[in-house]
Each structure stands twice: as structure tokens, then as C-alpha cells.
Design a protein around this motif. Structure first.
Motif, short mmCIF file in Angstrom:
data_model
loop_
_atom_site.label_atom_id
_atom_site.label_comp_id
_atom_site.label_asym_id
_atom_site.label_seq_id
_atom_site.Cartn_x
_atom_site.Cartn_y
_atom_site.Cartn_z
N LEU A 249 48.16 -71.49 8.79
CA LEU A 249 47.24 -70.15 8.68
C LEU A 249 48.05 -69.16 7.76
N LEU A 250 49.29 -69.41 7.97
CA LEU A 250 50.19 -68.36 7.02
C LEU A 250 50.08 -68.65 5.58
N ALA A 251 49.86 -69.72 5.36
CA ALA A 251 49.69 -70.30 3.96
C ALA A 251 48.34 -70.04 3.42
N LEU A 266 48.52 -64.45 -4.63
CA LEU A 266 49.72 -64.85 -4.35
C LEU A 266 50.17 -66.09 -3.66
N TRP A 267 49.37 -67.30 -4.10
CA TRP A 267 49.32 -68.40 -3.48
C TRP A 267 50.74 -69.16 -3.36
N ALA A 268 51.44 -69.26 -4.11
CA ALA A 268 52.99 -69.38 -4.13
C ALA A 268 53.85 -68.77 -3.10
N GLU A 269 53.80 -67.46 -3.25
CA GLU A 269 54.49 -66.83 -2.20
C GLU A 269 54.38 -67.06 -0.81
N TRP A 270 52.84 -67.00 -0.47
CA TRP A 270 52.63 -67.49 1.07
C TRP A 270 52.85 -68.80 1.22
N THR A 276 59.08 -71.87 4.91
CA THR A 276 60.14 -71.18 5.61
C THR A 276 59.87 -71.48 6.98
N PHE A 277 58.74 -70.70 7.54
CA PHE A 277 58.28 -70.86 8.76
C PHE A 277 58.53 -72.24 9.46
N LEU A 278 58.05 -73.17 8.84
CA LEU A 278 58.21 -74.49 9.39
C LEU A 278 59.69 -74.86 9.59
N LEU A 589 60.62 -62.99 10.76
CA LEU A 589 61.34 -62.67 9.27
C LEU A 589 60.86 -63.55 8.26
N GLY A 590 60.75 -64.79 8.45
CA GLY A 590 60.07 -65.75 7.53
C GLY A 590 58.75 -65.34 7.19
N ALA A 591 58.05 -65.29 8.14
CA ALA A 591 56.33 -64.92 7.97
C ALA A 591 56.21 -63.54 7.18
N LEU A 592 57.09 -62.53 7.18
CA LEU A 592 57.26 -61.32 6.62
C LEU A 592 57.73 -61.63 5.18
#
Lengths: 623, 71
Positions: A249-251, A266-270, A276-278, A589-592
Motif C-alpha cells: 500500500l505504501l508503494a 515519485l514512484w522510485a522514492e515510495w 525499507t519498511f519490508l 521512520l521508514g514510511a516517512l
């Protein structure tokens, strides 16, 4: 380190060298190749496992998470045209360092704990036809002679024929002081010979030896696990898919939302944030530290002389609020002894007369009287001995008719008894005049009183004494130790009924612990939430039915065990809480986008290292 | 018939997964894999061919944990 760990270490070193080289100012292509080489060196097995997992329909394990995250990082680097794979390499490297540390720490603690619990002697050095042969302990027959060198474990029960030494019996009794033994002393298998070489005449076959009984006990350990352990596996099963969904969902959601608002997606960033979240979500710290804590706690308990049959019982014992104790053999010494003689000024006379009359009797009370008399002046043999069953004995000593027995015996001869305290009383009369009486009691163990007060400190709210002994004797015994509730004259079935009633009354979420020693305690031991048997040297039926065994019969170990169990549960909770807290923070932190992927792995490995070290604290025991 | 085996398994979670996989093998009545002890306690069904069952157990465990070994 074992072979596998060494291999992993070399791969890590090789990849680390390549990684450092890759950080030098190099042409893009050379750097990309160097990083890729490093990545494959350190991570090929992770990729392989991830692929196997996918093939076998088992997605979403650790390997899969790491593979997706690092491959994703590579893909992004390619997409962005930087060809800088440093992040992927760092992630894999840190992950492998963590895995190596974990497997090393677990292996180390496994060794030391197993050394405490595993009593199995590997061999026996038996003397046959004048030569010494090493054979399996099972092959030694009763009556053969074995030699035990310093540092070796005594393989079979027997008696010392030659030499003297000191023994470490900690594994059997939890007693840490070395025991000095010399010719004629009997030896229990499982103890460790510390100083001198000794020759031992075998008295029991291996299967009948002490160590076998204990081995059977610790073998059961393997098949029983704690609820928390099962919880962690279930947790991982629910948690991992959930986190993956969140990552997906975050991606996808923020870029789509941006598109909808006609902003740059900003696909790459998300996607990077999602990866990172994973990585952060990997639950390894939890998964390894919980069983490790329980295992370490069992090792610690073993060292202080309490053997738990499974981790689950530690969990249950930590919640003990009601302690039900058996009297005879558990809190008392299990044998009557003379505790008082009245009137005191005629003590010698009464005792020697009673001993003389009882000399020929096999009654347990007679033995106690003789034991109290000890090795005083030789006794004249009594004449005309008549035993009145359930009453006492009459005999002629030095020409005078003497009586030793209870009130009924006195009445039979028409003598009026004097008032005597509650308990077991033996009156002594000579020529139809009452001289006085002996008071016999099953004396409490020296540690019993301290054991009861320690229970309260350990958080036990109700202590109940149950006994098959007379109600009066039980009540008096309970009072002397400061136990509030006591019930006597109970048959084994009554004990079960009583424990069931107590089980119904106990507060929610708490447990009831029963401590007993005899064959007749076996049903109660299995009925209670946790049954603890006294003595690896006591009744087999009790040990079999129990969930834990106090090896040295010391009732103080109960409170110690409870405190140890509580501490262990505390550590488990700390680890769960701490890991979840750090994980949660990192996920946020990762999500942000505030935490880089390698930082995420670093946090993950760090949490695991701390959790493992914390878990090993459970091996220490309270004083 | 219950037997005990020394095993090699690398992580606690893998041990749990291997246990679940082994439990589904035909001829296995009960199985418990203890990660910390590195032991597997296996109860075979009455009259089962133990060798064959053990082989199937190993195969099932390898599927979830490629490094799984019975020593």
C-alpha cells in the motif's frame, strides 16, 4: 564456530572487502560489477532460499523479505541510472552479520545449557580381567568394578572401593559445595568426580541408576513448549503478511494519490520506502529471543537444582498465587523424632526405660525412641515383652513391670494419664506409676519455616498444607510454620478434591502449584496447574507425574523457582516489548522516508543482538 | 513407537515450520521439533515403515527449510 558459521564468516569478510573497494572512486561500470559481486557473495543463499520459498508456495519469510528489499534497491539504482548498488550490499551484509551473530550466540548458549542439563555419561571405564576397557554405561553389569578419573562423570550408582575424591553433585541436587567421599561411601551416577581417581563397585545397572531417571525426565523437555513460544510462531504467521500488505500500500497509494492531484508520483522514492519498511518488519529478534529465554531459564533452574520438564511450566509457575504443600517428606523430615520429654528432670530415666522396653519392637515410633537414646549405656534386655497393638508395649525391666504406650494402654492398666500437648505422646510407667511422657513429632525440615515466608515474598497469596496425618498434628505443624490453612486426615482422593476446590477459587489468570513427594501425591501432582515433586531420589511415581522436580528436597527451592520463573517471564516481556517498540518506531521512520534501508537493517540487527543478550540473563539464578 | 533424533535446524521459526510440515507426513502420529535442543521427537504410527516415514519427514522439512538435517 562450526563449519557453516565459518563459511558464512568468510563470505562476509570477502563481501566486506569488495564493498569497501567499491566505495573508492572508480568508473561506474567497475563499481557496479564490484558491488554485484559482493552482493552475490554474501547473499546468494538468501536469494536461493527466497526462490525455494516461492517455489514451495511459502512466501513472506525472512529470506524473501531480504531478497525483495535488496533486489528492489538494485532495480531502483538501475532505473535511476546511478548503478550504485551500495545499499543492496549493505543490507545483505548487515543481515548476514546479524544471522551469524545469532547462530553463534544461540549455539554457545545451547552448549553451556546442555552441559548443565545433559547428565548422560558417555562411557564407563570398567576393569575386566585386569585390564581397563571403555564401554557404554549400559553394558556394565552389577558387581563389576569401574574407575572414574577426575573430570569424568560417574556413570553408574555404586560404592567406592579404592581412593578418595570430591564430587560435584550440583546436577543432581543443585548443591554447589563439593562433597568429599572416600572408601565405603556410595556414589550417585550423574555427579562429576573432581579430584581423585576412584574405583567404584557398581551396585545398580545403568537403567536403574539415578542418572537414568533424571535423563528420562529431561528428555520430556524436548516435547513440551511454552505458550509464549507458540504465540510467537503464530504471531509471525499473521504479522508478516500484514506488513507486506502495508508495504504494498505504501508503494502504490501515495504515488496514485499524487497522480490524482496531478503531482509528480515519485514512484522510485515510495517504492524505496516500501522496501525499507519490508526490511524493518523482519521479526527475527522476537522469534529467536523468546525460546532462547525459556531455554536459558531452564538451564539456570537446572543449575540451582530444579528441573523443569518444559518451558510451559516456567510460564505457569511465574503466575503461582496459591501454593499447596504436602506435609510429610515435603515440609517435614518424614520421620518421627523425640522433640520433648516431660518432666525434664527425669529425662534420662524416662528415655532409657522407654528405649529398653521398645528395643525389640519394629514399630516406627520405637525406632525414633531408640534413635533419640542413641549410643548411651548398653541396655539390659527386657523380659516378658507384650505388644498391645495400637496401644503400646509392656515389659519387665530389672524386675519391675514397665509400660510404654498411649493413653489407651494406661487405661488398660488403670493408670490415669496426665495432660499432654497435642501430637504423638508415649507415656512411660513403672510399677503402675506414671513417670512421664515422650513427645514425638515429625519435625519440620530446618528450612521449612524460611521456605514458607519466602513464598509470600515470591507473590504467593495463599499457602495451604494438606496431609494424610491426623488433623491435630497437621494443624499444629501448620501453626509452627506460620501456614494459615491446613487440613489433615486426607486420603489421596480427598487431596485431589481439595485441590480442585482451590482451583475453582483461584483468581483469574493465576495458577496453583502443588508440591509433594509420595506415590499418593501423584494424582494431585497431575491435577494441579504445576506439580512439583520432591527429590529426584524420591518416589518415581511422583517424579513421573510432576511438571518439575526439586532435586535436593529443599522446600526453599519452591520460592526460588517462582522468583526465577517470574524473572524469566519479565525478560520475555522486555524482549517482546522492546523489539516491538523499536520495530514500530523504525516502521514509522521508514514510511516517512526518514530512515535509509541500511539503517533499518542496522536497527534490526541491533535489536536482535540486545534481545539475545537479554535472553541469556535468564541463565542466572536468584541467590 | 517414539524415537528421538538429533537434528540441525538454523532458526526457531524454521523449526516451527518444519514441525508443522513433518506432522502432515503419513505415518507420523506426533512430532515435536525443539530448536534449542536441536532434537526431534517422532512418534510413528503402528506398523509404519520407519525408514520410509523418516525419509518423507526429511523431505517435507527440507521443503520449508533447505538446511534441515537429521544427524
Amino acid at each position: 564456530m562450526n563449519r557453516k558459521q565459518k563459511k558464512r564468516l568468510w563470505r562476509i569478510i570477502a563481501a566486506a572487502v569488495l564493498f569497501v573497494l567499491g566505495l573508492l572512486p572508480l568508473p561506474t561500470l567497475a563499481r557496479a560489477v564490484g558491488f554485484l559481486l559482493a552482493y552475490l557473495t554474501v547473499g546468494y543463499d538468501v536469494l536461493w532460499r527466497a526462490a525455494l520459498g516461492v517455489k514451495n508456495g511459502r512466501l513472506l519469510d525472512e529470506s524473501f523479505l531480504m531478497a525483495v528489499a535488496s533486489l528492489g534497491a538494485i532495480a531502483i539504482a538501475v532505473y535511476e541510472g546511478s548503478y550504485d548498488f551500495a545499499e543492496a550490499v549493505a543490507v545483505m551484509l548487515l543481515y548476514q552479520v546479524g544471522e551469524l551473530f545469532q547462530s553463534y550466540a544461540v549455539g554457545k548458549s545451547r552448549q553451556s545449557i546442555k552441559a548443565i542439563l545433559a547428565l548422560r555419561p558417555d562411557f564407563a571405564t570398567v576393569e575386566r580381567d585386569g585390564t581397563l576397557v571403555r564401554v557404554a554405561p549400559e553394558e556394565v553389569a552389577v558387581g563389576e568394578a569401574i574407575w572414574v578419573a577426575p573430570g569424568e562423570r560417574v556413570p553408574l550408582d555404586g560404592r567406592i572401593e579404592e581412593g578418595e575424591s570430591t564430587l560435584d553433585t550440583a546436577a543432581l541436587t543443585g548443591e554447589s559445595l563439593p562433597l568429599a567421599v572416600s572408601v565405603g561411601d556410595s556414589l550417585l551416577s550423574g555427579s562429576v568426580n573432581l579430584s581423585g581417581r576412584i574405583k567404584v563397585r557398581v551396585e545398580k545397572s545403568f537403567s536403574a541408576s539415578t542418572v537414568s531417571g533424571i535423563l528420562r525426565l529431561s528428555e520430556e523437555m524436548a516435547s513440551k513448549k511454552a505458550k509464549t513460544e507458540a504465540f510467537i510462531t503464530r504471531f509471525a504467521r499473521v504479522y508478516t503478511p500484514l506488513v507486506c500488505l502495508a508495504a504494498l500500500l505504501l508503494a502504490v497509494l501515495p504515488p496514485l494519490a499524487s497522480l490524482a492531484l496531478s503531482l509528480s508520483p515519485l514512484w522510485a522514492e515510495w517504492i524505496k520506502r516500501a522496501l525499507t519498511f519490508l526490511v524493518i518488519s523482519c521479526p527475527c529478534a522476537l522469534v529467536v529471543s523468546v525460546p532462547l529465554t525459556f531455554f536459558a531459564a531452564m538451564g539456570g533452574a537446572g543449575r540451582m537444582g530444579i528441573l523443569f520438564k518444559g518451558a510451559g511450566h516456567i510460564e505457569a509457575l511465574a503466575k503461582a498465587k496459591i501454593a499447596v504443600l504436602d506435609k510429610t517428606g515435603t515440609l517435614s523430615q518424614g520421620a518421627f523424632s523425640v522433640v520433648d520429654i516431660q518432666p525434664a528432670e527425669r529425662r534420662e530415666e524416662i528415655l532409657s526405660l522407654a528405649a529398653t522396653v521398645e528395643a525389640g519392637s519394629n514399630h516406627p515410633l520405637a525406632k525414633s525412641v531408640l534413635a533419640a537414646y542413641g549410643e548411651g549405656a548398653a541396655l539390659a534386655p527386657p523380659l516378658d515383652v507384650t505388644e498391645y497393638s495400637g496401644e503400646g508395649v509392656a515389659a519387665t525391666v530389672a524386675g519391675k513391670r514397665c509400660l510404654v504406650g498411649n493413653e489407651k494402654l494406661l487405661r488398660r492398666f488403670g493408670i490415669a494419664p496426665v495432660a499432654a500437648p497435642r501430637g504423638t505422646v508415649l507415656f512411660v510407667a513403672k510399677e503402675n506409676t506414671l513417670l512421664g511422657y515422650l513427645l514425638l513429632a515429625d519435625a519440620p525440615k530446618p528450612t521449612a519455616s524460611a521456605a514458607i515466608s519466602a513464598l509470600r515474598l515470591a507473590g504467593v497469596e495463599r499457602t495451604v498444607l494438606l496431609s494424610g496425618d491426623s488433623a491435630a498434628a497437621t494443624a499444629a505443624f501448620a501453626e509452627s510454620l506460620g501456614i494459615e490453612e491446613a487440613e489433615g486426615s486426607l486420603l489421596p482422593a480427598d487431596k485431589v478434591a481439595k485441590v480442585e476446590a482451590l482451583l475453582a477459587e483461584k483468581p483469574q489468570g493465576s495458577t496453583l502449584v502443588f508440591v509433594g513427594d509420595g506415590i499418593n501425591d501423584a494424582p494431585v501432582l497431575s491435577r494441579a496447574d504445576i506439580g512439583i515433586a520432591m527429590g529426584g531420589i524420591g518416589s518415581d511415581a511422583a517424579v513421573e507425574a510432576a511438571d518439575a522436580v526439586i532435586m535436593d528436597d529443599n522446600p526453599e527451592k519452591l520460592a526460588k523457582g517462582i522468583r526465577h520463573a517470574k524473572r524469566c517471564m519479565g525478560i520475555v516481556k522486555q524482549n517482546i516489548g522492546f523489539s516491538l517498540f523499536i520495530k514500530g518506531g523504525c516502521l514509522l521512520l521508514g514510511a516517512l522516508g526518514l530512515a535509509e534501508m541500511w539503517l533499518a537493517v542496522f536497527a534490526d540487527v541491533g535489536v536482535m543482538v540486545l534481545a539475545v543478550c537479554n535472553a541469556l540473563r535468564a541463565m542466572q539464578t536468584p541467590k | 513407537m517414539t524415537k528421538r533424533y538429533q537434528i540441525e535446524v538454523d532458526c526457531a521459526n524454521c523449526a516451527a515450520l518444519a514441525e508443522a510440515a513433518a506432522a502432515k507426513v503419513e505415518g507420523v502420529v506426533a512430532v515435536s521439533i525443539h530448536f534449542m535442543m536441536q532434537e526431534m521427537t517422532l512418534t510413528f504410527a503402528e506398523g509404519a515403515n520407519e525408514k520410509a516415514v523418516l525419509k518423507a519427514v526429511l523431505k517435507a522439512c527440507r521443503r520449508v527449510e533447505p538446511d534441515f538435517q537429521i544427524l
